[in-house]
Design an enzyme around this catalytic site. Structure first.
Site, PDB file in Angstrom:
ATOM      1  CG  HIS A 122      33.818  49.684 -21.103  1.00  0.00           C
ATOM      2  ND1 HIS A 122      33.894  49.557 -19.743  1.00  0.00           N
ATOM      3  CD2 HIS A 122      34.954  49.155 -21.588  1.00  0.00           C
ATOM      4  CE1 HIS A 122      35.046  48.975 -19.424  1.00  0.00           C
ATOM      5  NE2 HIS A 122      35.717  48.726 -20.523  1.00  0.00           N
ATOM      6  CG  ASP A 143      38.986  48.343 -18.194  1.00  0.00           C
ATOM      7  OD1 ASP A 143      38.257  48.693 -19.133  1.00  0.00           O
ATOM      8  OD2 ASP A 143      39.057  47.161 -17.783  1.00  0.00           O
ATOM      9  CD  GLU A 190      34.383  45.401 -21.957  1.00  0.00           C
ATOM     10  OE1 GLU A 190      35.065  44.600 -22.600  1.00  0.00           O
ATOM     11  OE2 GLU A 190      34.620  45.642 -20.761  1.00  0.00           O
ATOM     12  CD  GLU A 191      35.442  45.762 -17.464  1.00  0.00           C
ATOM     13  OE1 GLU A 191      35.684  44.580 -17.690  1.00  0.00           O
ATOM     14  OE2 GLU A 191      36.282  46.669 -17.582  1.00  0.00           O
ATOM     15  CG  ASP A 202      37.972  48.675 -23.186  1.00  0.00           C
ATOM     16  OD1 ASP A 202      38.433  49.118 -22.111  1.00  0.00           O
ATOM     17  OD2 ASP A 202      37.307  47.630 -23.265  1.00  0.00           O
ATOM     18  CG  HIS A 254      39.521  43.964 -14.693  1.00  0.00           C
ATOM     19  ND1 HIS A 254      39.210  42.773 -15.326  1.00  0.00           N
ATOM     20  CD2 HIS A 254      39.167  44.945 -15.540  1.00  0.00           C
ATOM     21  CE1 HIS A 254      38.687  43.048 -16.518  1.00  0.00           C
ATOM     22  NE2 HIS A 254      38.655  44.349 -16.674  1.00  0.00           N
TER      23      HIS A 254
HETATM   24 ZN    ZN Z   1      37.547  47.764 -20.585  1.00  0.00          ZN
END
Ligand code: ZN
Length: 460
Positions: free
Chosen positions: A281, A293, A327-328, A355, A425
């Protein structure tokens, strides 16, 4: 019989019908190419350091669309295009601020960040007592009398004894996703969630949260606190139960905006209508630059197409690299891709997502039939020289899951997961934490699996 086996070996066929020698050579070519002339790391460098965090709906997300499309264009593929998708736009605003106060004037600052999708606090912030819980189920035990007017502090840590850190994450993430929705039912005025991180440090980790069907007037702000901050707050609450917590954030949800999935394709030479997808993503959270990520998964997927091309392999099936948007905080890109595929009656036979970070690949998890897993196991020895050993049933990936059908193979690259949640994140998900060789090995491992499934097809 002996003669037949000997004959098969001589012409490079193993008894199970696979051309072992040819496959060994092709895998070696793929790994050699990735490790000596891989593109993934350079692409990631640009995405991370020239563009940065790519939250859906942001200018950076659009820049990432433009950049990756241009790079795919330069590979001489059969087709590169953008697939329109509406995405949510949530903006963090000015940096959040928080402290706890044990007595008037005696306060300690702690690092927090708003959870993605949260509402803002009132302009002056929120100050209230704190109720620490170990999970959503504790709310009912405490009841409205103890919770109303307070901030709920979810402090159940990730379980360090679980070897797959993704499993450990799954055991905690309900606090982040549903914590505010549930606490609001008991009259809480806000929530603070311990960051999903196995390490004790000062980085708060964001991530998506939802309010379910909570009406707008009843929604409460939600933030993550760093693991060290959580430990400090928890210890302080034990010593001083009337500790007050203050936090301020001014994030905002805007209307949906136009965005895109980015797709590159090599047309199949024998079965062009059978489609194989490899993807990651393109969006990321905004605190770091989204290198692990999921910049890593995007550049690896792009490199899969390039590796197949430059090693001279002509796919029988159509192979697409898909860089999914959003995606997030919405999964709009994954859903849109599946919706368009089903609208066009496209036949997807295989999808692989990366991912889980750009770390040393260990293998894959598969969402597929027992027969297809057996097929994968017959290739195990081909991967042994690269220390790729994990081939088991399990979760594939969020973006490719909407494609799921009974007769296709879904797979997820499984890199070593021990460091992933240190960065996930958070502000420290940055380029310098990605190792070039590890990233390239991941791309080569993905390309190898795509090659094998393309060459032999999906057994039924
Ligand atoms: Zn991800």
């Amino acid at each position: 019989m002996k003669k037949i086996i000997l004959l098969l070996l001589c012409i490079g066929l193993s008894t199970n019908g696979y051309t072992q020698n040819e496959d060994e050579k092709q895998l070696k070519k793929i790994y050699d190419q990735a490790l000596t002339d891989g593109q993934a790391y350079d692409w990631l460098n640009y995405l991370s350091n020239q563009i940065g965090g790519r939250l859906s709906g942001s200018l950076q997300a659009q820049e990432a669309v433009d950049y990756t499309k241009a790079q795919l264009d330069s590979l001489g593929l059969d087709r590169v295009w953008l697939q329109p998708v509406k995405v949510p736009k949530w903006v963090r605003g000015t940096p959040e601020f928080a402290y706890f106060e044990t007595s008037p004037g005696l306060s300690t600052n702690v690092p927090i960040c708003a959870l993605g999708g949260s509402i803002a606090t009132p302009l002056a912030g929120i100050k209230a007592g704190v109720v620490e819980v170990q999970g959503i189920e504790d709310l009912q035990k405490l009841g409205k009398a103890k919770i109303e007017g307070n901030i709920v502090f979810y402090n159940r840590p990730m379980d360090p004894t679980v070897i797959s850190t993704f499993a450990s994450y799954s055991g905690c993430v309900d606090q982040r996703y549903s914590g505010a929705e549930e606490a609001a039912k008991y009259g809480a005025v806000g929530i603070i969630v311990r960051s999903m991180n196995l390490r004790l440090d000062d980085y708060p980790h964001t991530g998506s949260m939802g309010y379910g069907d909570t009406p707008a007037s009843k929604r409460i702000p939600a933030a993550a606190i760093s693991t060290k901050g959580a430990e400090l707050l928890s210890t302080t609450l034990k010593l001083s139960t009337d500790t007050q917590f203050y936090f301020k954030q001014n994030c905002k949800q805007f209307n949906d905006v136009d965005s895109f999935n980015v797709i590159g394709e090599i047309k199949g030479s024998e079965f062009p209508n059978e489609i194989m997808v490899v993807g990651g993503h393109l969006d990321s959270w905004d605190l770091g630059d989204g290198s692990h990520d999921d910049g890593a998964g995007c550049v690896q997927s792009m490199d899969v197409l390039r590796l197949l091309k430059v090693t001279g392999y002509k796919p029988k099936r159509t192979i697409r690299a898909v860089l999914f948007m959003n995606e997030e905080n919405g999964l709009r890109g994954g859903n849109k891709y599946a919706e368009v595929a089903s609208g066009k009656k496209e036949k997807h036979v295989f999808a692989l997502e990366s991912d889980a970070g750009g770390f040393t690949p260990r293998g894959f998890s598969f969402d597929c039939s027992d027969e297809n897993l057996k097929q994968v196991h017959s290739w195990k020895s081909l991967f042994e020289p690269y220390y790729i050993h994990l081939f088991e049933k399990g979760y594939s990936g969020a973006d490719i899951r909407p494609l799921k059908s009974d007769d296709m193979v879904l797979a997820g690259l499984r890199p070593d997961s021990q460091r992933y949640f240190v960065h996930h994140h958070a502000e420290n998900d940055t380029f310098e934490h990605v190792n070039e060789r590890e990233l390239e090995l991941g791309a080569a491992t993905m390309a190898s699996l795509v090659y094998l499934f393309d060459k032999y097809g999906i057994v039924k």
